[in-house]
Design a protein around this motif. Structure first.
Motif, PDB file in Angstrom:
ATOM      1  N   UNK A  29       0.828  -1.202   0.000  1.00 41.53           N
ATOM      2  CA  UNK A  29       0.000   0.000   0.000  1.00 41.53           C
ATOM      3  C   UNK A  29       0.862   1.253   0.000  1.00 41.53           C
ATOM      4  N   UNK A  30       1.903   1.268   0.864  1.00 47.48           N
ATOM      5  CA  UNK A  30       2.762   2.449   0.959  1.00 47.48           C
ATOM      6  C   UNK A  30       3.561   2.654  -0.326  1.00 47.48           C
ATOM      7  N   UNK A  31       4.004   1.564  -0.948  1.00 47.65           N
ATOM      8  CA  UNK A  31       4.733   1.696  -2.214  1.00 47.65           C
ATOM      9  C   UNK A  31       3.836   2.281  -3.299  1.00 47.65           C
ATOM     10  N   UNK A  32       2.582   1.779  -3.353  1.00 43.53           N
ATOM     11  CA  UNK A  32       1.647   2.296  -4.362  1.00 43.53           C
ATOM     12  C   UNK A  32       1.368   3.779  -4.121  1.00 43.53           C
ATOM     13  N   UNK A  33       1.165   4.158  -2.861  1.00 37.18           N
ATOM     14  CA  UNK A  33       0.900   5.559  -2.538  1.00 37.18           C
ATOM     15  C   UNK A  33       2.111   6.432  -2.864  1.00 37.18           C
ATOM     16  N   UNK A  34       3.313   5.920  -2.544  1.00 30.68           N
ATOM     17  CA  UNK A  34       4.534   6.678  -2.833  1.00 30.68           C
ATOM     18  C   UNK A  34       4.688   6.885  -4.338  1.00 30.68           C
ATOM     19  N   UNK A  35       4.425   5.816  -5.088  1.00 27.67           N
ATOM     20  CA  UNK A  35       4.550   5.908  -6.547  1.00 27.67           C
ATOM     21  C   UNK A  35       3.583   6.943  -7.106  1.00 27.67           C
ATOM     22  N   UNK A  36       2.339   6.917  -6.627  1.00 29.04           N
ATOM     23  CA  UNK A  36       1.340   7.879  -7.114  1.00 29.04           C
ATOM     24  C   UNK A  36       1.767   9.318  -6.819  1.00 29.04           C
ATOM     25  N   UNK A  37       2.217   9.532  -5.606  1.00 28.26           N
ATOM     26  CA  UNK A  37       2.609  10.887  -5.218  1.00 28.26           C
ATOM     27  C   UNK A  37       3.871  11.348  -5.966  1.00 28.26           C
ATOM     28  N   UNK A  61      14.391   4.745  -0.377  1.00 30.96           N
ATOM     29  CA  UNK A  61      12.952   4.932  -0.216  1.00 30.96           C
ATOM     30  C   UNK A  61      12.277   3.625   0.201  1.00 30.96           C
ATOM     31  N   UNK A  62      12.737   2.497  -0.365  1.00 33.38           N
ATOM     32  CA  UNK A  62      12.175   1.196  -0.011  1.00 33.38           C
ATOM     33  C   UNK A  62      12.443   0.867   1.448  1.00 33.38           C
ATOM     34  N   UNK A  63      13.672   1.190   1.907  1.00 34.68           N
ATOM     35  CA  UNK A  63      14.020   0.928   3.305  1.00 34.68           C
ATOM     36  C   UNK A  63      13.151   1.750   4.251  1.00 34.68           C
ATOM     37  N   UNK A  64      12.944   3.038   3.896  1.00 35.68           N
ATOM     38  CA  UNK A  64      12.119   3.902   4.737  1.00 35.68           C
ATOM     39  C   UNK A  64      10.691   3.355   4.838  1.00 35.68           C
ATOM     40  N   UNK A  65      10.136   2.909   3.708  1.00 43.09           N
ATOM     41  CA  UNK A  65       8.775   2.375   3.731  1.00 43.09           C
ATOM     42  C   UNK A  65       8.689   1.066   4.509  1.00 43.09           C
ATOM     43  N   UNK A  66       9.736   0.242   4.429  1.00 43.14           N
ATOM     44  CA  UNK A  66       9.750  -0.996   5.214  1.00 43.14           C
ATOM     45  C   UNK A  66       9.741  -0.688   6.717  1.00 43.14           C
TER      46      UNK A  66
END
Length: 356
Positions: A29-37, A61-66
């Motif tokens: 979910x966070x990856x999808x939201x990050x990509x959209x933004x 960015x992936x590490x931060x979202x994890x």
């Protein structure tokens, strides 16, 4: 013909408020939201680089979202635990004590009293939880079976199991009530005699039972038995581990516990009048272990403590009529026996069984 059984709290969901934790879905979910933004930012600032390394673990960015998804999982888990602590089915320790005292007016029993600087040993959570589930039975003035079980269990921490019988089970004529108790292990003959007096006194107080009931308390008779099972185990599996786990499952079933939560957590005991089926013992040994191909027991028909052939619905059809006569003691003997597991012997052989 069936013994009264209190509600098994493990069969019911605690609450819809409890969520199933799913770290991967939070991260997706966070990856999808990050990509959209990010793509929206690139529309106004084309100089920003495209996202092409987001799924790589080395990407910052992936590490931060994890990290964010992990913290969310922990937070949701803490909320789940707090909600469970508010329910009878899920509370543990002091939270369960609070529910027992405030909502059920039933404190935890002492199993071993305090001696000097040595603190008292209290009943475990699962036994206490099941006794609390019985507590509302004791509020009735009509003397239901559950009330007798509750007050007998509450009389002393040395009471391991209780059964209460009357005319419905064919063992005596109402209003006589026969209460059967199973003491905890290691009690002496004198201690068992004293326990009978304690339970008899607890059940004879006018405020606890209808005046018309004639209550007698007696000890269950131990029915010792051993278990032998033979496993066929797939080649390549660790036979020692498989056998040890199978033996553990057999002991869990044969211990008479109604329910348990997690590994090695004991629950309340149900042994008096119980029939231990060899087929169920074999099923317990099998469990869900994919390494076990087959389980056999020496005598599949040799159940432990089966009822007498004369103990049937037809024999009890006259219960409640003036002409009903209690059944002979040998016919109802199984109701007063408590199967007690002795030795467990699990043998095995390795077989070349495919996994298809």
């Amino acid at each position: 013909m069936s013994r009264f059984t209190p509600v098994d709290l493990s069969l019911y969901p605690i609450s819809d408020v409890i969520e199933a934790l799913d770290f991967e879905s939070y991260l997706a979910r966070d990856r999808a939201e990050f990509t959209t933004r990010w793509e929206a930012r690139r529309v106004t600032n084309p100089a920003l680089p495209p996202i092409d390394t987001l799924l790589l673990e080395s990407d910052p960015a992936s590490v931060v979202m994890e990290v964010g998804s992990y913290r969310e999982t922990l937070l949701r888990g803490r909320i789940n635990d707090r909600v469970r602590a508010l329910t009878l089915a899920g509370a543990l320790g002091r939270a369960l004590d609070h529910i027992g005292v405030t909502y059920y007016r039933t404190p935890r029993r002492e199993i071993v009293p305090a001696i000097g600087a040595t603190p008292a040993v209290m009943e475990d959570d699962e036994t206490y939880r099941q006794r609390l589930a019985l507590a509302p039975e004791s509020w009735s003035t009509a003397g239901p079976v559950g009330a007798y079980l509750f007050w007998a269990l509450s009389a002393s921490g040395d009471v391991l199991d209780v059964a209460a019988y009357s005319e419905d089970e064919g063992v005596c004529l109402a209003p006589r009530i026969r209460v059967v108790i199973l003491p905890r292990d290691a009690l002496t003959v004198d201690q068992k005699a004293a326990l009978l007096v304690t339970v008899q006194d607890a059940l004879s107080r006018i405020r606890l039972r209808p005046l018309g009931d004639l209550v007698t308390v007696e000890l269950a008779s131990d029915l010792d038995f051993d278990v032998t099972a033979h496993l066929k185990i797939r080649q390549g599996a660790s036979a020692a581990i498989v056998v040890a786990e199978a033996e553990k499952r057999v002991r869990q079933y044969c211990s008479g516990r109604l329910r348990w939560i997690g590994d090695d957590v004991p629950g309340p005991i149900w042994l008096i009048g119980r029939r231990m089926r060899q087929a169920t013992i074999a099923a317990a040994a099998l469990g869900t272990d994919a390494n076990v191909v087959e389980v056999s027991v020496p005598d599949p028909a040799g159940d432990v403590n089966p009822p007498d052939p004369g103990y049937t619905e037809a024999a009890l059809a006259g219960v409640g009529s003036p002409a009903f006569v209690p059944l002979a003691d040998p016919i109802t003997a199984h109701l007063f026996k408590a199967p007690r597991l002795g030795n467990v012997s699990v043998t095995y052989e390795l077989v070349a069984e495919s996994w298809s």
